[in-house]
Design a protein around this motif. Structure first.
Motif, mmCIF file in Angstrom:
data_model
loop_
_atom_site.group_PDB
_atom_site.id
_atom_site.type_symbol
_atom_site.label_atom_id
_atom_site.label_comp_id
_atom_site.label_asym_id
_atom_site.label_seq_id
_atom_site.Cartn_x
_atom_site.Cartn_y
_atom_site.Cartn_z
ATOM 1 N N GLY A 51 0.748 -3.422 -2.527
ATOM 2 C CA GLY A 51 -0.338 -4.397 -2.492
ATOM 3 C C GLY A 51 -1.402 -4.052 -3.520
ATOM 4 N N ILE A 52 -1.897 -5.081 -4.216
ATOM 5 C CA ILE A 52 -3.002 -4.938 -5.164
ATOM 6 C C ILE A 52 -4.156 -5.772 -4.627
ATOM 7 N N TYR A 53 -5.352 -5.194 -4.622
ATOM 8 C CA TYR A 53 -6.520 -5.830 -4.021
ATOM 9 C C TYR A 53 -7.602 -6.064 -5.059
ATOM 10 N N GLU A 54 -8.447 -7.038 -4.780
ATOM 11 C CA GLU A 54 -9.535 -7.395 -5.680
ATOM 12 C C GLU A 54 -10.550 -6.268 -5.825
ATOM 13 N N SER A 55 -10.747 -5.507 -4.763
ATOM 14 C CA SER A 55 -11.751 -4.440 -4.800
ATOM 15 C C SER A 55 -11.261 -3.229 -4.014
ATOM 16 N N ALA A 56 -11.942 -2.108 -4.235
ATOM 17 C CA ALA A 56 -11.637 -0.897 -3.477
ATOM 18 C C ALA A 56 -11.905 -1.118 -1.992
ATOM 19 N N ALA A 57 -12.961 -1.864 -1.673
ATOM 20 C CA ALA A 57 -13.288 -2.138 -0.263
ATOM 21 C C ALA A 57 -12.174 -2.915 0.426
ATOM 22 N N GLN A 58 -11.593 -3.892 -0.268
ATOM 23 C CA GLN A 58 -10.486 -4.652 0.321
ATOM 24 C C GLN A 58 -9.253 -3.774 0.497
ATOM 25 N N ALA A 59 -8.993 -2.909 -0.474
ATOM 26 C CA ALA A 59 -7.851 -1.990 -0.347
ATOM 27 C C ALA A 59 -8.063 -1.060 0.838
ATOM 28 N N LEU A 80 -3.071 4.986 -0.039
ATOM 29 C CA LEU A 80 -4.178 4.147 -0.509
ATOM 30 C C LEU A 80 -4.690 4.680 -1.831
ATOM 31 N N GLY A 81 -4.659 3.838 -2.853
ATOM 32 C CA GLY A 81 -5.239 4.162 -4.148
ATOM 33 C C GLY A 81 -6.569 3.445 -4.300
ATOM 34 N N LYS A 82 -7.065 3.418 -5.512
ATOM 35 C CA LYS A 82 -8.381 2.824 -5.747
ATOM 36 C C LYS A 82 -8.407 1.347 -5.367
ATOM 37 N N ASN A 83 -7.431 0.568 -5.820
ATOM 38 C CA ASN A 83 -7.368 -0.858 -5.477
ATOM 39 C C ASN A 83 -5.960 -1.273 -5.052
ATOM 40 N N TRP A 84 -5.190 -0.322 -4.546
ATOM 41 C CA TRP A 84 -3.800 -0.602 -4.197
ATOM 42 C C TRP A 84 -3.375 0.155 -2.944
ATOM 43 N N THR A 85 -2.293 -0.343 -2.336
ATOM 44 C CA THR A 85 -1.644 0.362 -1.231
ATOM 45 C C THR A 85 -0.139 0.318 -1.441
ATOM 46 N N ILE A 86 0.509 1.361 -0.957
ATOM 47 C CA ILE A 86 1.969 1.387 -0.889
ATOM 48 C C ILE A 86 2.331 1.785 0.535
ATOM 49 N N THR A 87 3.006 0.895 1.233
ATOM 50 C CA THR A 87 3.499 1.194 2.573
ATOM 51 C C THR A 87 4.882 1.807 2.408
ATOM 52 N N CYS A 88 5.043 3.004 2.967
ATOM 53 C CA CYS A 88 6.270 3.791 2.799
ATOM 54 C C CYS A 88 7.039 3.844 4.126
ATOM 55 N N PRO A 89 8.321 4.185 4.076
ATOM 56 C CA PRO A 89 9.118 4.256 5.298
ATOM 57 C C PRO A 89 8.719 5.397 6.241
ATOM 58 N N ASP A 90 8.200 6.510 5.691
ATOM 59 C CA ASP A 90 7.874 7.655 6.540
ATOM 60 C C ASP A 90 6.871 8.567 5.826
ATOM 61 N N LYS A 91 6.402 9.595 6.540
ATOM 62 C CA LYS A 91 5.410 10.513 5.967
ATOM 63 C C LYS A 91 5.907 11.248 4.722
ATOM 64 N N PRO A 92 7.127 11.787 4.727
ATOM 65 C CA PRO A 92 7.576 12.501 3.533
ATOM 66 C C PRO A 92 7.620 11.622 2.274
ATOM 67 N N THR A 93 8.019 10.358 2.427
ATOM 68 C CA THR A 93 8.056 9.486 1.250
ATOM 69 C C THR A 93 6.641 9.163 0.782
ATOM 70 N N CYS A 94 5.711 8.994 1.717
ATOM 71 C CA CYS A 94 4.311 8.777 1.326
ATOM 72 C C CYS A 94 3.753 10.013 0.627
ATOM 73 N N GLN A 95 4.131 11.179 1.095
ATOM 74 C CA GLN A 95 3.685 12.416 0.456
ATOM 75 C C GLN A 95 4.177 12.473 -0.987
ATOM 76 N N ALA A 96 5.421 12.083 -1.221
ATOM 77 C CA ALA A 96 5.970 12.077 -2.575
ATOM 78 C C ALA A 96 5.221 11.082 -3.466
ATOM 79 N N VAL A 97 4.883 9.919 -2.922
ATOM 80 C CA VAL A 97 4.118 8.916 -3.677
ATOM 81 C C VAL A 97 2.741 9.469 -4.027
ATOM 82 N N ALA A 98 2.052 10.037 -3.048
ATOM 83 C CA ALA A 98 0.710 10.575 -3.278
ATOM 84 C C ALA A 98 0.730 11.724 -4.279
ATOM 85 N N GLU A 99 1.757 12.559 -4.214
ATOM 86 C CA GLU A 99 1.863 13.667 -5.168
ATOM 87 C C GLU A 99 2.096 13.160 -6.587
ATOM 88 N N SER A 100 2.784 12.035 -6.718
ATOM 89 C CA SER A 100 3.085 11.542 -8.049
ATOM 90 C C SER A 100 2.002 10.621 -8.607
#
Length: 110
Positions: A51-59, A80-100
């Motif tokens: 997801g891409i959001y108009e603002s950091a507050a919306q994200a 959660l990034g500055k103006n984006w989100t990535i919903t992942c299948p599980d914690k380990p995959t989210c950890q890999a996304v955040a690390e990268s």
């Protein structure tokens, strides 16, 4: 690190691919709710929602809304990034996304 900003889901997917997370078969979501643009891709047959959001507050609001919606129903894993989100299948995959990419991990049990 806040993960930076992106102007489209496809650019965020390309950033994942560049950093070694092969998120393939991107498909845009028509008329996303709450996001300026969204879509999905797959890593090893597991779906990631972008997801891409108009603002950091919306994200920042998205994980709160999702937590309410999924409370008691399903586990929530999200980066959660500055103006984006990535919903992942599980914690380990989210950890890999955040690390990268950077960003903050949100997790809520079902």
């Amino acid at each position: 690190m806040d993960g930076g900003s992106y102007d489209s889901p496809l650019r965020l997917v390309n950033a994942l691919v560049t950093r070694g997370i092969a998120c393939l078969d991107y498909a845009a979501v028509t008329d996303p709710i709450g996001a300026v643009a969204s879509g999905s891709c797959h890593v090893a047959d597991k779906e990631y929602m972008i997801g891409i959001y108009e603002s950091a507050a919306q994200a920042r609001q998205h994980p709160k809304d999702l937590a309410i919606l999924l409370d008691g129903v399903a586990e929530m894993n999200l980066v959660l990034g500055k103006n984006w989100t990535i919903t992942c299948p599980d914690k380990p995959t989210c950890q890999a996304v955040a690390e990268s990419l950077g960003g903050e991990i949100f997790h809520q049990d079902a």
